[in-house]
Enzyme design. Structure first.
Site, PDB file in Angstrom:
ATOM      1  N   ASN A 197       0.876  -1.170   0.000  1.00 51.68           N
ATOM      2  CA  ASN A 197       0.000   0.000   0.000  1.00 51.68           C
ATOM      3  C   ASN A 197       0.916   1.224   0.000  1.00 51.68           C
ATOM      4  OD1 ASN A 197      -1.674   2.142   0.708  1.00 51.68           O
ATOM      5  ND2 ASN A 197      -2.768   1.016   2.314  1.00 51.68           N
TER       6      ASN A 197
ATOM      7  N   LEU B 171     -11.286   8.579   8.197  1.00 49.85           N
ATOM      8  CA  LEU B 171     -10.562   9.785   8.611  1.00 49.85           C
ATOM      9  C   LEU B 171      -9.103   9.435   8.894  1.00 49.85           C
ATOM     10  CD1 LEU B 171     -13.257  11.143  11.152  1.00 49.85           C
ATOM     11  CD2 LEU B 171     -13.152  11.493   8.660  1.00 49.85           C
ATOM     12  N   GLY B 172      -8.275   9.493   7.863  1.00 53.45           N
ATOM     13  CA  GLY B 172      -6.828   9.268   8.027  1.00 53.45           C
ATOM     14  C   GLY B 172      -6.147  10.590   7.753  1.00 53.45           C
TER      15      GLY B 172
ATOM     16  N   ASP C  26      -1.242  16.334  12.465  1.00 49.14           N
ATOM     17  CA  ASP C  26      -1.479  15.158  13.307  1.00 49.14           C
ATOM     18  C   ASP C  26      -2.504  15.513  14.388  1.00 49.14           C
ATOM     19  OD1 ASP C  26      -1.277  13.070  15.315  1.00 49.14           O
ATOM     20  OD2 ASP C  26       0.514  12.433  14.230  1.00 49.14           O
TER      21      ASP C  26
ATOM     22  N   GLY D 156      -6.872   6.279  10.872  1.00 49.86           N
ATOM     23  CA  GLY D 156      -6.084   6.772  12.005  1.00 49.86           C
ATOM     24  C   GLY D 156      -6.832   7.679  12.966  1.00 49.86           C
TER      25      GLY D 156
ATOM     26  N   GLY E 239     -10.287   8.396  12.867  1.00 48.94           N
ATOM     27  CA  GLY E 239     -11.594   7.820  13.221  1.00 48.94           C
ATOM     28  C   GLY E 239     -11.499   6.722  14.256  1.00 48.94           C
TER      29      GLY E 239
ATOM     30  N   GLU F  42      -7.309  -2.291   4.926  1.00 47.44           N
ATOM     31  CA  GLU F  42      -7.172  -2.255   3.468  1.00 47.44           C
ATOM     32  C   GLU F  42      -6.275  -3.384   2.984  1.00 47.44           C
ATOM     33  OE1 GLU F  42      -6.020   1.960   4.002  1.00 47.44           O
ATOM     34  OE2 GLU F  42      -7.045   2.344   2.123  1.00 47.44           O
TER      35      GLU F  42
END
Ligand SMILES: Nc1ncnc2c1ncn2[C@@H]1O[C@H](COP(=O)(O)OP(=O)(O)O)[C@@H](O)[C@H]1O
Ligand SMILES: CC(=O)OP(=O)(O)O
Ligand SMILES: [Mg+2]
Length: 403
Positions: A12, A214-215, A287, A335, A337, A389
């Site tokens: 990925n 949400l990443g 972040d 990440g 979420g 994923e």
């Protein structure tokens, strides 16, 4: 006796990272997982966990100029555990490819023609498709005999109806340049919407789910009975939610204004909206952990960035409630979420009118398991459902090569 090829390596490749997993699809287990971050920066960082040998997590820091160098480092780590790419146990390599346009609706065996099409789509996924291509080319060079499979972020969204996929612009211009809404993170939206149905004890065909991925990149999707009917990203992964470094929705006239009044070039505007906007543009940090820490210290820029992020999320929750008509569940993933309870609480605050609420104690629980965070009897189930994923890509890859 030669052992059967039952293993799949998943790559990925993101704009500046590679996440990877080696899985055995028959034994149903992960043999190694890892991540390379900050590719192309002064110090890159590789974290490798050899699950099969039960060995210690290994961390290497040092410069890795590009995805080719990163992948060769990953191959060396795997080889050190006796899990090298030369293994006859390897059945295939599965690659995440972000933009597949309209042509690729299924996992696809990569050949020269497929590579050319992924290359042609670079202008509409400039942060992602080049990294995906490098990953594929390096992996093919290391194992030219092995099937290499592309699993596309756009595939799950090809079920969107025309009224959701079309922009309201001149049809001839749109068609000439294939301008339409493609949507991304589809592998995650597919996996999470199905996993959410299972959490509710239902078949995916029975439930309507809003998935919030949400990443660093972030997108929402409306999934009706297992099929995507709308999603927040568009022609490129820039549209929609506020992201780590991307603006999400803006008035398109902002771009003309930047060109005509601020004198910026198309490339500079592209860079501004994709890399210097979103949370990082608003407060200097992308972040969410750092943003929460600054808010706790009374930082106003961080607080405003957070509020803008949440306001956009609420708008999509309202919009997709209207699109779906009936919502059975909202699922938070990726990440932010999965980890940021304050984001989930703030996004749901005041949405009782939509049947949505979170229970503070349930929301505070830290866990890797899919779980409900809404109060008992809530009309809409609100859930945290960790995405996977890599597993989804491995399953689609293995299914294709064993079909
Ligand atoms: N414990 C945490 N609390 C809050 N946010 C987190 C936490 N862990 C990760 N994140 C957020 O998740 C982001 C990365 O998400 P991820 O899904 O891995 O993104 P990507 O796949 O786009 O790189 C980080 O930038 C950070 O904002
Ligand atoms: C499509 C996209 O935005 O991907 P990522 O979140 O990995 O950047
Ligand atoms: Mg991601």
């Amino acid at each position: 006796m030669t052992a059967e090829p039952t293993r799949v390596l998943v790559l990925n490749s993101g704009s500046s990272s590679v996440k990877y997993q080696l899985l055995d699809m028959v034994e149903n287990r992960r043999l190694a997982v890892g991540l390379v971050e900050r590719i192309g920066e002064e110090t890159s960082r590789l974290v490798h966990t050899p699950l099969a040998t039960g060995g210690e997590r290994r961390v290497h820091e040092g410069p890795m100029a590009d995805h080719d160098a990163a992948l060769k480092a990953v191959a060396a780590e795997l080889a050190a555990d006796g899990l090298g790419l030369d293994s006859p146990r390897l059945a295939a390599i599965g690659h995440r490819v972000v933009h597949g346009g309209l042509r690729f609706t299924e996992p696809t065996v990569i050949d020269e023609a497929v590579l050319a099409e992924i290359e042609r789509l670079v202008p509409v996924a400039p942060l992602h498709n080049p990294a995906n291509l490098t990953g594929i080319r390096t992996a093919r060079a290391l194992r030219p005999d092995l099937p290499q499979i592309a699993v596309f972020d756009t595939a799950f969204h090809t079920t969107m109806p025309e009224h959701a996929a079309r922009y309201a612009i001149d049809v001839a211009t749109a068609d000439a340049h294939r301008i339409r809404r493609y949507g991304f993170h589809g592998t995650s939206h597919a996996y999470v919407s199905r996993r959410t149905a299972r959490l509710l004890g239902k078949d995916p065909s029975e439930v309507n789910v809003i998935v919030l991925h949400l990443g660093n990149g972030a997108s929402a999707s409306a999934v009706a009975g297992g099929r995507c009917v709308d999603t927040s990203m568009g022609l490129t992964p820039l549209e929609g939610l506020v992201m780590g470094t991307r603006s999400g929705d803006i008035d398109p006239a902002v771009t003309f204004h930047l060109k005509r009044v601020a004198g910026m070039s198309a490339d500079e505007i592209d860079e501004l909206l994709n890399k210097k906007s979103g949370l990082v543009g608003l407060c200097g940090d992308n972040d969410m952990r750092e943003i929460r820490r600054r808010i706790d210290e009374g930082d106003e820029a961080a607080a405003l960035a957070f509020d803008i992020y949440i306001h956009r999320l609420k708008k999509y929750l309202g919009a997709y409630t209207a699109v779906l008509g009936r919502v059975d569940a909202v699922a938070f993933t990726a990440g932010v979420g999965e980890n940021a309870a304050p984001v989930r609480a703030a996004a749901m605050a005041g949405l009782e009118g939509l049947g949505m609420a979170v229970d503070a104690d349930r929301n505070a629980v830290r866990s890797d398991a899919p779980r409900l965070i809404s109060p008992d009897g809530s009309p809409v189930a609100v859930a945290v459902v960790p995405t996977d994923e890599e597993l989804e890509i491995a399953q689609q890859t293995y299914a294709l090569v064993t079909a």
